[in-house]
Design a protein around this motif. Structure first.
Motif, PDB file in Angstrom:
ATOM      1  N   ALA A   1       0.820  -1.210   0.000  1.00 52.90           N
ATOM      2  CA  ALA A   1       0.000   0.000   0.000  1.00 52.90           C
ATOM      3  C   ALA A   1       0.852   1.258   0.000  1.00 52.90           C
TER       4      ALA A   1
ATOM      5  N   ILE B   1      -9.057  -8.267  14.186  1.00 50.31           N
ATOM      6  CA  ILE B   1      -8.301  -7.999  12.966  1.00 50.31           C
ATOM      7  C   ILE B   1      -8.739  -8.936  11.854  1.00 50.31           C
TER       8      ILE B   1
ATOM      9  N   GLU C   1      -7.586  -7.980   8.341  1.00 47.95           N
ATOM     10  CA  GLU C   1      -6.469  -7.859   7.404  1.00 47.95           C
ATOM     11  C   GLU C   1      -5.393  -7.011   8.039  1.00 47.95           C
ATOM     12  N   GLN C   2      -4.166  -7.293   7.656  1.00 49.06           N
ATOM     13  CA  GLN C   2      -3.105  -6.454   8.174  1.00 49.06           C
ATOM     14  C   GLN C   2      -2.186  -6.012   7.047  1.00 49.06           C
ATOM     15  N   SER C   3      -1.708  -4.800   7.178  1.00 47.55           N
ATOM     16  CA  SER C   3      -0.734  -4.267   6.239  1.00 47.55           C
ATOM     17  C   SER C   3       0.420  -3.714   7.066  1.00 47.55           C
ATOM     18  N   ILE C   4       1.549  -4.403   6.991  1.00 52.86           N
ATOM     19  CA  ILE C   4       2.714  -3.995   7.772  1.00 52.86           C
ATOM     20  C   ILE C   4       3.868  -3.786   6.816  1.00 52.86           C
ATOM     21  N   GLU C   5       4.283  -2.546   6.655  1.00 54.91           N
ATOM     22  CA  GLU C   5       5.338  -2.234   5.694  1.00 54.91           C
ATOM     23  C   GLU C   5       6.384  -1.362   6.364  1.00 54.91           C
ATOM     24  N   LEU C   6       7.593  -1.886   6.406  1.00 55.99           N
ATOM     25  CA  LEU C   6       8.683  -1.198   7.078  1.00 55.99           C
ATOM     26  C   LEU C   6       9.678  -0.729   6.036  1.00 55.99           C
ATOM     27  N   THR C   7       9.953   0.546   6.028  1.00 57.21           N
ATOM     28  CA  THR C   7      10.893   1.098   5.066  1.00 57.21           C
ATOM     29  C   THR C   7      12.200   1.423   5.784  1.00 57.21           C
TER      30      THR C   7
ATOM     31  N   ALA D   1      -1.929   4.619   4.465  1.00 53.65           N
ATOM     32  CA  ALA D   1      -1.598   4.214   3.095  1.00 53.65           C
ATOM     33  C   ALA D   1      -2.674   3.318   2.499  1.00 53.65           C
ATOM     34  N   THR D   2      -3.286   2.483   3.331  1.00 53.08           N
ATOM     35  CA  THR D   2      -4.260   1.545   2.776  1.00 53.08           C
ATOM     36  C   THR D   2      -5.550   2.241   2.348  1.00 53.08           C
TER      37      THR D   2
ATOM     38  N   GLN E   1       0.361   2.194  15.398  1.00 53.01           N
ATOM     39  CA  GLN E   1      -0.297   1.100  14.706  1.00 53.01           C
ATOM     40  C   GLN E   1      -1.782   1.455  14.665  1.00 53.01           C
TER      41      GLN E   1
ATOM     42  N   GLU F   1      11.016   3.911   8.705  1.00 54.54           N
ATOM     43  CA  GLU F   1       9.608   4.278   8.832  1.00 54.54           C
ATOM     44  C   GLU F   1       8.773   3.016   8.895  1.00 54.54           C
ATOM     45  N   GLN F   2       7.656   3.121   9.584  1.00 51.82           N
ATOM     46  CA  GLN F   2       6.790   1.952   9.608  1.00 51.82           C
ATOM     47  C   GLN F   2       5.359   2.356   9.317  1.00 51.82           C
ATOM     48  N   SER F   3       4.689   1.467   8.616  1.00 53.02           N
ATOM     49  CA  SER F   3       3.272   1.666   8.334  1.00 53.02           C
ATOM     50  C   SER F   3       2.566   0.384   8.738  1.00 53.02           C
ATOM     51  N   ILE F   4       1.800   0.473   9.806  1.00 50.43           N
ATOM     52  CA  ILE F   4       1.087  -0.706  10.314  1.00 50.43           C
ATOM     53  C   ILE F   4      -0.388  -0.379  10.381  1.00 50.43           C
ATOM     54  N   GLU F   5      -1.160  -1.021   9.534  1.00 55.58           N
ATOM     55  CA  GLU F   5      -2.586  -0.714   9.466  1.00 55.58           C
ATOM     56  C   GLU F   5      -3.384  -2.005   9.518  1.00 55.58           C
ATOM     57  N   LEU F   6      -4.208  -2.127  10.531  1.00 57.21           N
ATOM     58  CA  LEU F   6      -4.980  -3.339  10.748  1.00 57.21           C
ATOM     59  C   LEU F   6      -6.442  -3.026  10.497  1.00 57.21           C
TER      60      LEU F   6
END
Ligand SMILES: [Zn+2]
Ligand SMILES: [Zn+2]
Ligand SMILES: [Zn+2]
Ligand SMILES: [Zn+2]
Lengths: 165, 165
Positions: free
Chosen positions: A95, A146, A148-154, B95-96, B113, B148-153
């Motif tokens: 995402a 929960i 769905e999960q979206s976990i994105e680490l940059t 982001a989602t 989160q 950076e982190q993006s955590i979306e549940l």
DNA sequence: CGCGCGGTGGTATAATATAACAATCGTCAC
DNA sequence: GTGACGATTGTTATATTATACCACCGCGCG
């Protein structure tokens, strides 16, 4: 048991990437046959293009490459293929990048955690049960379930952080 | 010490949301003054609009509301305000959803989160040190340094899951 | 055959976001 | 004051990502 290379670490430059591609395609064939899904030429080709490397690809990049194949592809064509591949668990959508990457663990249902190198753009799919459990527990403590999960680490992959002096 | 309501749980229908808005704006003023940032009328108004409720808002929704104010706003106007607010840690981008939500813990640097209810669209910002630590540890084990982190549940909030029989 | 259904082709358009440049505002040195 | 300068905003245009919609095709099935 065919299955793409684990890819739970950043791939070396020397690794046999042809094998990555081949394993991903073979696994996809198996999965689709088993589930009664149709692994059509377009879907196969899109998956193959996504696996050209370990970096995420945008839908319109794929579209360009499909067009270079000779078939005059339109956005809905590639989005339909992507939708199918994501639903089949063969591809993930990132995402934060609006881009798609081959699934590294397509042999079981899961929603991984993605490590995205901001320098070389390579992506690794982690699967940490610990993180999953913590999140689930803490979300449940708030009464949240929960789905769905979206976990994105940059950040920087090992290779790119050692380059940076 | 002014600070938005904790919002580390889903807000009750009875809560004094005017106070949420007021606290967020007051805190933003303080923060900007402290950091030497300019909390201009547009930025203030965008933040106020984002805090109209506890749901994420799209940039073009904000744009419509700004236009209804009388000022003829264009996309760059709202995107610039959003960029500022995100950089100042007053707003998060999801982001989602391609949408923005007021930060529930703007008094300290963090990347939370997010729990997003797919039914009522409300969002809660968790801050679990345990999850953060696990992710950091496991990423480091792969040689990856997180920036950076993006955590979306996504799932169902307490209210919406009890509604569903 | 006649029908339905999943897949594809194709057009158009929606939704989100940014580039580029001009105009204005605030502040500060002089 | 006022000129200079950087930050902010206005404005136009465009880029990027994604979906709605309808027509057609091929295939299995009654
Ligand atoms: Zn490879
Ligand atoms: Zn890298
Ligand atoms: Zn509130
Ligand atoms: Zn809800």
């Amino acid at each position: 048991m065919t299955s793409p290379r684990p890819a739970d670490t950043f791939p070396t430059p020397e690794h046999d990437h042809a094998e990555c591609i081949d394993a991903a395609l073979t696994h996809a064939e198996d999965t689709c046959r088993r589930l009664g899904l149709r692994f059509t030429p377009i879907r196969r080709r899109v998956l193959e293009l996504i696996w050209q490397n370990h970096e995420p690809v945008g839908a319109y990049d794929l579209l360009d490459q499909l067009s270079r194949d000779g078939r005059r592809a339109m956005p809905p064509t590639v989005y339909r293929a992507l939708e199918f591949l994501v639903a089949a668990g063969l591809v993930h959508r990132l995402a934060t990048l609006n881009a798609f990457v081959g699934c590294a663990h397509p042999d079981h249902a899961h929603q991984g955690q993605f490590l995205i190198c901001r320098n070389c753009r390579r992506v690794v799919e982690m699967e940490s049960p610990k993180v999953g459990r913590s999140l689930k527990r803490e979300a449940e403590a708030l009464g949240f379930s929960i789905e769905e999960q979206s976990i994105e680490l940059t950040g920087l992959c090992p290779d790119c952080s050692s380059e940076a002096h």
